[in-house]
Design an enzyme around this catalytic site. Structure first.
Site, short mmCIF file in Angstrom:
data_model
loop_
_atom_site.label_atom_id
_atom_site.label_comp_id
_atom_site.label_asym_id
_atom_site.label_seq_id
_atom_site.Cartn_x
_atom_site.Cartn_y
_atom_site.Cartn_z
N LYS A 22 9.50 -2.15 9.71
CA LYS A 22 9.41 -2.98 8.50
C LYS A 22 9.86 -2.21 7.26
O LYS A 22 10.69 -2.70 6.48
CB LYS A 22 7.97 -3.46 8.28
N ASN A 23 9.31 -1.00 7.08
CA ASN A 23 9.57 -0.32 5.82
C ASN A 23 10.99 0.25 5.73
O ASN A 23 11.45 0.59 4.64
CB ASN A 23 8.51 0.75 5.55
N CYS A 117 0.88 -6.03 -1.03
CA CYS A 117 -0.48 -5.58 -0.71
C CYS A 117 -1.01 -4.73 -1.85
O CYS A 117 -0.55 -3.61 -2.08
CB CYS A 117 -0.47 -4.78 0.60
N ARG A 122 -0.61 0.61 -7.87
CA ARG A 122 0.62 1.16 -7.29
C ARG A 122 1.70 1.26 -8.38
O ARG A 122 2.59 0.42 -8.47
CB ARG A 122 1.06 0.29 -6.10
N ASP A 307 -0.93 4.48 6.35
CA ASP A 307 -0.84 3.14 6.95
C ASP A 307 -1.53 3.05 8.31
O ASP A 307 -1.55 1.98 8.92
CB ASP A 307 0.63 2.71 7.08
N ARG A 400 2.95 -10.34 7.51
CA ARG A 400 4.01 -9.69 6.71
C ARG A 400 4.68 -8.61 7.53
O ARG A 400 5.83 -8.27 7.28
CB ARG A 400 3.41 -8.95 5.50
N1 EPU Z 1 2.98 6.74 -6.96
C1 EPU Z 1 2.92 6.90 -8.33
N2 EPU Z 1 4.02 6.54 -9.05
C2 EPU Z 1 5.13 6.04 -8.49
C3 EPU Z 1 5.19 5.88 -7.10
C4 EPU Z 1 4.08 6.23 -6.35
O1 EPU Z 1 1.92 7.34 -8.87
O2 EPU Z 1 6.09 5.75 -9.22
C5 EPU Z 1 1.82 7.13 -6.14
C6 EPU Z 1 1.18 5.95 -5.45
O3 EPU Z 1 0.24 5.31 -6.29
C7 EPU Z 1 0.57 6.57 -4.24
C8 EPU Z 1 1.57 7.68 -3.89
O4 EPU Z 1 2.30 7.93 -5.07
O5 EPU Z 1 -0.65 7.16 -4.57
C9 EPU Z 1 2.57 7.35 -2.78
O6 EPU Z 1 3.17 6.10 -3.03
P1 EPU Z 1 4.59 5.73 -2.41
O7 EPU Z 1 5.53 5.47 -3.54
O8 EPU Z 1 4.97 6.73 -1.40
O9 EPU Z 1 4.30 4.35 -1.67
P2 EPU Z 1 5.13 3.02 -1.73
O10 EPU Z 1 6.58 3.30 -1.74
O11 EPU Z 1 4.57 2.10 -2.76
C10 EPU Z 1 5.35 2.89 0.87
C11 EPU Z 1 5.10 1.87 1.93
C12 EPU Z 1 3.61 1.71 2.11
C13 EPU Z 1 2.98 3.04 2.46
C14 EPU Z 1 3.36 4.10 1.42
C15 EPU Z 1 2.90 5.50 1.79
C16 EPU Z 1 6.99 0.42 1.76
C17 EPU Z 1 7.52 -0.90 1.35
N3 EPU Z 1 5.70 0.61 1.53
O12 EPU Z 1 4.74 2.39 -0.32
O13 EPU Z 1 3.48 0.83 3.21
O14 EPU Z 1 1.58 2.91 2.48
O15 EPU Z 1 4.78 4.13 1.26
O16 EPU Z 1 3.44 5.87 3.00
O17 EPU Z 1 7.71 1.24 2.30
C18 EPU Z 1 2.47 -0.82 4.52
O18 EPU Z 1 3.47 -0.81 5.23
O19 EPU Z 1 1.41 -1.43 4.81
C19 EPU Z 1 2.48 -0.10 3.26
C20 EPU Z 1 1.61 -0.33 2.30
#
Ligand code: EPU
Length: 421
Positions: A22-23, A117, A122, A307, A400
């Site tokens: 998915k991601n 989610c 975030r 996750d 999803r």
């Molecule tokens: N963070 C910040 N600022 C930013 C970006 C991230 O403070 O600009 C913080 C976040 O709050 C968090 C950490 O950095 O504490 C990591 O966040 P990250 O950006 O890595 O997560 P994401 O890109 O929002 C993706 C996956 C999530 C998964 C996370 C961590 C996708 C679409 N989503 O989210 O997947 O939990 O990486 O591996 O790729 C899921 O599939 O259920 C899911 C939530």
């Protein structure tokens, strides 16, 4: 409202085939905006987040065909739109990848802030930091992000991320592919889907190196051309089935996986008493005896994935002794499911970033509510392992990200139905 009804207690036996990641898919679909010509994308998971992303692209003017169930052919050559439909964008988290892709393709974008989610705050400040480093002017409000070239135009830049953010790494890679000069992302995320996106873009002609390490370099090129690419298997879907067998017992071959991606999950399940055998592209999980306690701390890849936090928590709930589960990526993630698990008889105490999980003899069926995708998957696992009937509500979250969950589990011998009342 649709829900799952699970009559628990059946061990899982047989073979399950894992879908595309998915991601990775939610990044690769918007990446097609950067490509002149048709992209044939194979192993696309059939899940609602992908339908939502495809719908956004279609409404922007992309030509999209689905010649077979897991194949999408996408041609964004005629897209002119730089302001995707805000209502659609708000329905999913990964729609923020439209910012990077549109900035890269058109030099401008106007994208509503994403939904999806919301198990934690975030923020996207690291994405914005990246766009600024590439020379963009950013208008960042509570409702949308608008990007356009700054006074000196867009050019490659050097960004050191404050944390290894998956989303920021991907968004900056997307934005930088077609921008002149070299972009360097330091402290980049290393998740398998980062590598998959880089492989997709490189297949289409991009020049990205270092994906999968903490320094990713992108040398801008003039154009990307169409081609064919197959998405990697979903690490978390595979881990979810592995955890399900560990919790409910049984013997399952999980096929279409990259065992290396599963190492951290595999070693924890082994520690808990599951037998795990790796093959080239499959993993067998066998669990017959009592589970043992363990300690898990979630970390960015190659660590134990956040996750998988909720799913392993169910296994811990059924293990002998007291387990410790520490979340280091999203502190508030426990609140999405621990109360629900407690209503099924689990014993979990949360203190800050750590949950102390005291194993219980067994879980009992209850009516529970999925608050996000992975929390929902964990409740399904709990229902499979529990005695009695479990109803899992708000299953739109689960759908999803899990393709044909009911059919896959039914084929393994689970008693699970989707009720549409
Ligand atoms: N963070 C910040 N600022 C930013 C970006 C991230 O403070 O600009 C913080 C976040 O709050 C968090 C950490 O950095 O504490 C990591 O966040 P990250 O950006 O890595 O997560 P994401 O890109 O929002 C993706 C996956 C999530 C998964 C996370 C961590 C996708 C679409 N989503 O989210 O997947 O939990 O990486 O591996 O790729 C899921 O599939 O259920 C899911 C939530």
């Amino acid at each position: 409202m649709a829900r799952y009804e699970i009559k628990g207690g059946n061990p899982l036996n047989g073979t399950v085939t894992i879908s595309g990641a998915k991601n990775a898919a939610v990044a690769i679909l918007p990446a097609t905006l950067l490509v002149s010509g048709k992209c044939r994308i194979e192993n696309v998971p059939y899940i609602s987040d992908i339908q939502a992303m495809a719908n956004i692209l279609y409404r922007m003017g992309a030509k999209i065909e689905c010649p077979e169930r897991h194949v999408l052919e996408i041609d964004c050559s005629d897209v002119q739109c730089t302001e995707p439909d805000a209502d659609l964008v708000k329905k999913m988290r990964a729609s923020y990848y439209l910012m990077g892709a549109l900035l890269g393709r058109f030099g401008k974008a106007h994208v509503a802030l994403p939904g999806g989610c919301n198990f934690a705050s975030r923020p996207i400040d690291q994405h914005i930091k990246g766009f600024l480093a590439l020379g963009a002017d950013v208008d960042d409000t509570d409702e949308y992000v608008a990007l356009q070239p700054g006074e000196e135009g867009l050019q490659g830049g050097r960004i050191s991320l404050d944390m290894a953010s998956v989303g920021a790494t991907i968004n900056i890679m997307l934005a930088a592919c077609l921008i002149p000069g070299q972009t360097v992302i330091e402290n980049a995320a290393k998740e398998p889907h980062i590598v998959d996106l880089a492989n997709f873009l490189n297949t289409m002609g991009a020049r990205i190196s270092g994906a999968g390490t903490d320094t990713v370099k992108i040398r801008g090129v003039n154009a990307l051309k169409g081609g064919t690419y197959a998405i990697i298997p979903d690490q978390i879907e595979a881990g979810t089935y592995m955890a399900a067998v560990t919790a409910a017992g049984g013997n399952v071959l999980v096929q279409n996986v990259i065992p290396k991606h599963m190492d951290c999950i595999t070693s924890k399940l082994q520690e808990m008493g599951a037998k795990v055998i790796n093959y080239d592209d499959a993993i067998r999980v066998i669990r017959t005896g009592k589970l043992r306690r363990t300690t898990v701390k979630t970390r960015p890849y190659p660590g134990f994935p956040t996750d998988m936090q909720a799913q392993i928590c169910v296994c811990m709930s059924l293990a002998g002794g007291v387990s410790k589960l520490t979340e280091s990526v999203y502190e508030t993630r426990f609140f999405g499911y621990c109360t629900e698990l407690e209503s099924m008889g689990a014993n979990i105490k949360i203190s800050g970033k750590t949950a102390t999980v005291s194993g219980v003899e067994g879980l009992r069926g209850a009516t529970v509510c999925a608050h996000d995708l992975r929390a929902g998957a964990a409740l399904v696992i709990a229902g499979l392992a529990a005695e009695g009937v479990t109803h899992v509500e708000h299953i739109h979250f689960i759908e999803r990200g899990y393709e044909s969950l009911v059919a896959k589990l039914t084929a393994l011998g689970a008693d699970i139905r989707r009720l549409d009342d």
